[in-house]
Design a protein around this motif. Structure first.
Motif, PDB file in Angstrom:
ATOM      1  N   ALA A  43       9.831-121.106  -1.801  1.00  0.00           N
ATOM      2  CA  ALA A  43      10.070-122.553  -1.832  1.00  0.00           C
ATOM      3  C   ALA A  43      11.100-122.962  -0.785  1.00  0.00           C
ATOM      4  CB  ALA A  43      10.517-122.987  -3.213  1.00  0.00           C
ATOM      5  N   GLU A  44      12.022-122.058  -0.449  1.00  0.00           N
ATOM      6  CA  GLU A  44      12.979-122.339   0.611  1.00  0.00           C
ATOM      7  C   GLU A  44      12.292-122.480   1.960  1.00  0.00           C
ATOM      8  OE1 GLU A  44      15.893-119.263   0.474  1.00  0.00           O
ATOM      9  OE2 GLU A  44      16.795-120.027  -1.386  1.00  0.00           O
ATOM     10  N   ARG A  45      11.114-121.898   2.095  1.00  0.00           N
ATOM     11  CA  ARG A  45      10.310-122.040   3.312  1.00  0.00           C
ATOM     12  C   ARG A  45       9.344-123.211   3.216  1.00  0.00           C
ATOM     13  NH1 ARG A  45       9.434-117.027   6.565  1.00  0.00           N
ATOM     14  NH2 ARG A  45      11.181-115.700   6.036  1.00  0.00           N
ATOM     15  N   GLU A  46       9.563-124.057   2.207  1.00  0.00           N
ATOM     16  CA  GLU A  46       8.786-125.278   1.987  1.00  0.00           C
ATOM     17  C   GLU A  46       7.322-125.010   1.653  1.00  0.00           C
ATOM     18  OE1 GLU A  46       9.447-127.900   5.251  1.00  0.00           O
ATOM     19  OE2 GLU A  46      11.593-128.037   4.861  1.00  0.00           O
ATOM     20  N   VAL A  47       7.085-123.912   0.940  1.00  0.00           N
ATOM     21  CA  VAL A  47       5.767-123.594   0.405  1.00  0.00           C
ATOM     22  C   VAL A  47       5.935-123.459  -1.102  1.00  0.00           C
ATOM     23  CG1 VAL A  47       3.857-121.951   0.398  1.00  0.00           C
ATOM     24  CG2 VAL A  47       5.111-122.387   2.510  1.00  0.00           C
ATOM     25  N   ILE A  48       5.318-124.338  -1.857  1.00  0.00           N
ATOM     26  CA  ILE A  48       5.447-124.328  -3.310  1.00  0.00           C
ATOM     27  C   ILE A  48       4.320-123.471  -3.894  1.00  0.00           C
ATOM     28  CG2 ILE A  48       5.561-125.731  -5.390  1.00  0.00           C
ATOM     29  CD1 ILE A  48       7.851-126.163  -3.343  1.00  0.00           C
ATOM     30  N   VAL A  49       4.704-122.391  -4.541  1.00  0.00           N
ATOM     31  CA  VAL A  49       3.753-121.456  -5.147  1.00  0.00           C
ATOM     32  C   VAL A  49       4.257-121.137  -6.546  1.00  0.00           C
ATOM     33  CG1 VAL A  49       2.686-119.180  -4.961  1.00  0.00           C
ATOM     34  CG2 VAL A  49       3.248-120.434  -2.903  1.00  0.00           C
ATOM     35  N   ALA A  50       3.370-121.143  -7.514  1.00  0.00           N
ATOM     36  CA  ALA A  50       3.732-120.759  -8.880  1.00  0.00           C
ATOM     37  C   ALA A  50       3.932-119.243  -8.953  1.00  0.00           C
ATOM     38  CB  ALA A  50       2.657-121.191  -9.861  1.00  0.00           C
ATOM     39  N   HIS A  51       4.831-118.833  -9.840  1.00  0.00           N
ATOM     40  CA  HIS A  51       5.096-117.399  -9.957  1.00  0.00           C
ATOM     41  C   HIS A  51       3.876-116.628 -10.457  1.00  0.00           C
ATOM     42  CE1 HIS A  51       5.930-118.783 -14.046  1.00  0.00           C
ATOM     43  NE2 HIS A  51       5.713-117.555 -14.433  1.00  0.00           N
ATOM     44  N   THR A  52       3.044-117.258 -11.258  1.00  0.00           N
ATOM     45  CA  THR A  52       1.837-116.578 -11.731  1.00  0.00           C
ATOM     46  C   THR A  52       0.827-116.377 -10.604  1.00  0.00           C
ATOM     47  OG1 THR A  52       0.937-118.703 -12.443  1.00  0.00           O
ATOM     48  CG2 THR A  52       2.062-117.379 -14.095  1.00  0.00           C
ATOM     49  N   THR A  53       0.829-117.269  -9.631  1.00  0.00           N
ATOM     50  CA  THR A  53      -0.049-117.105  -8.476  1.00  0.00           C
ATOM     51  C   THR A  53       0.372-115.886  -7.669  1.00  0.00           C
ATOM     52  OG1 THR A  53      -0.397-119.480  -8.373  1.00  0.00           O
ATOM     53  CG2 THR A  53      -0.940-118.220  -6.407  1.00  0.00           C
ATOM     54  N   ILE A  54       1.673-115.720  -7.489  1.00  0.00           N
ATOM     55  CA  ILE A  54       2.175-114.545  -6.773  1.00  0.00           C
ATOM     56  C   ILE A  54       1.824-113.273  -7.534  1.00  0.00           C
ATOM     57  CG2 ILE A  54       4.248-113.377  -5.930  1.00  0.00           C
ATOM     58  CD1 ILE A  54       5.455-116.182  -5.492  1.00  0.00           C
ATOM     59  N   MET A  55       1.926-113.301  -8.851  1.00  0.00           N
ATOM     60  CA  MET A  55       1.566-112.144  -9.656  1.00  0.00           C
ATOM     61  C   MET A  55       0.096-111.782  -9.459  1.00  0.00           C
ATOM     62  SD  MET A  55       1.590-111.680 -13.801  1.00  0.00           S
ATOM     63  CE  MET A  55       0.234-112.820 -13.973  1.00  0.00           C
ATOM     64  N   ARG A  56      -0.780-112.789  -9.430  1.00  0.00           N
ATOM     65  CA  ARG A  56      -2.204-112.523  -9.209  1.00  0.00           C
ATOM     66  C   ARG A  56      -2.460-111.940  -7.825  1.00  0.00           C
ATOM     67  NH1 ARG A  56      -3.065-118.106 -11.360  1.00  0.00           N
ATOM     68  NH2 ARG A  56      -3.078-117.816 -13.598  1.00  0.00           N
ATOM     69  N   TRP A  57      -1.730-112.449  -6.820  1.00  0.00           N
ATOM     70  CA  TRP A  57      -1.883-111.903  -5.478  1.00  0.00           C
ATOM     71  C   TRP A  57      -1.475-110.440  -5.442  1.00  0.00           C
ATOM     72  CZ3 TRP A  57       1.081-116.309  -2.541  1.00  0.00           C
ATOM     73  CH2 TRP A  57       0.248-117.428  -2.451  1.00  0.00           C
ATOM     74  N   VAL A  58      -0.366-110.104  -6.077  1.00  0.00           N
ATOM     75  CA  VAL A  58       0.108-108.715  -6.080  1.00  0.00           C
ATOM     76  C   VAL A  58      -0.924-107.824  -6.763  1.00  0.00           C
ATOM     77  CG1 VAL A  58       1.865-107.150  -7.014  1.00  0.00           C
ATOM     78  CG2 VAL A  58       2.542-109.289  -5.907  1.00  0.00           C
ATOM     79  N   LEU A  59      -1.434-108.242  -7.896  1.00  0.00           N
ATOM     80  CA  LEU A  59      -2.406-107.430  -8.622  1.00  0.00           C
ATOM     81  C   LEU A  59      -3.705-107.275  -7.837  1.00  0.00           C
ATOM     82  CD1 LEU A  59      -1.916-108.774 -12.249  1.00  0.00           C
ATOM     83  CD2 LEU A  59      -1.134-106.591 -11.299  1.00  0.00           C
ATOM     84  N   GLN A  60      -4.090-108.266  -7.067  1.00  0.00           N
ATOM     85  CA  GLN A  60      -5.342-108.212  -6.336  1.00  0.00           C
ATOM     86  C   GLN A  60      -5.220-107.500  -4.997  1.00  0.00           C
ATOM     87  OE1 GLN A  60      -7.251-111.956  -5.658  1.00  0.00           O
ATOM     88  NE2 GLN A  60      -8.952-111.029  -4.578  1.00  0.00           N
ATOM     89  N   TYR A  61      -4.141-107.765  -4.250  1.00  0.00           N
ATOM     90  CA  TYR A  61      -4.079-107.301  -2.871  1.00  0.00           C
ATOM     91  C   TYR A  61      -3.360-105.968  -2.667  1.00  0.00           C
ATOM     92  CZ  TYR A  61      -5.939-111.834  -1.643  1.00  0.00           C
ATOM     93  OH  TYR A  61      -6.743-112.928  -1.551  1.00  0.00           O
ATOM     94  N   VAL A  62      -2.529-105.533  -3.579  1.00  0.00           N
ATOM     95  CA  VAL A  62      -1.852-104.242  -3.390  1.00  0.00           C
ATOM     96  C   VAL A  62      -2.853-103.087  -3.302  1.00  0.00           C
ATOM     97  CG1 VAL A  62      -0.315-102.569  -4.503  1.00  0.00           C
ATOM     98  CG2 VAL A  62       0.404-104.931  -4.214  1.00  0.00           C
ATOM     99  N   PRO A  63      -3.859-103.008  -4.163  1.00  0.00           N
ATOM    100  CA  PRO A  63      -4.833-101.927  -3.984  1.00  0.00           C
ATOM    101  C   PRO A  63      -5.618-102.040  -2.676  1.00  0.00           C
ATOM    102  CG  PRO A  63      -4.991-102.825  -6.193  1.00  0.00           C
ATOM    103  CD  PRO A  63      -4.088-103.724  -5.414  1.00  0.00           C
ATOM    104  N   ALA A  64      -5.830-103.255  -2.170  1.00  0.00           N
ATOM    105  CA  ALA A  64      -6.564-103.428  -0.916  1.00  0.00           C
ATOM    106  C   ALA A  64      -5.724-103.028   0.293  1.00  0.00           C
ATOM    107  CB  ALA A  64      -7.017-104.879  -0.775  1.00  0.00           C
ATOM    108  N   TYR A  65      -4.403-103.159   0.185  1.00  0.00           N
ATOM    109  CA  TYR A  65      -3.532-102.803   1.313  1.00  0.00           C
ATOM    110  C   TYR A  65      -3.345-101.309   1.361  1.00  0.00           C
ATOM    111  CZ  TYR A  65      -2.244-107.746   1.705  1.00  0.00           C
ATOM    112  OH  TYR A  65      -2.255-109.095   1.856  1.00  0.00           O
TER     113      TYR A  65
END
Length: 65
Positions: A43-65
């Protein structure tokens, strides 16, 4: 006529840019902040993201990386 933005297949149909998603996932896997703390940092970078959205990204993209 405008051309569609070229994106990787894993980032299609996402609301946020690939750079934002990669930054959140990289910070979480490297520094292990809480999801709420990471949402505040983004949010300090002026991008508003919910914490649950970040959690979903981590669960989805960590195995792909």
């Amino acid at each position: 006529m405008t051309q569609p933005i070229e994106r990787d297949a894993i980032y299609r149909r996402r609301r946020y840019s690939a750079e934002t998603i990669e930054l959140c996932v990289r910070w979480y896997t490297t520094y292990w902040p809480s999801y709420r703390g990471l949402a505040a940092m983004i949010a300090e970078r002026e991008v508003i993201v919910a914490h649950t959205t970040i959690m979903r990204w981590v669960l989805q993209y960590v195995p792909a990386y």
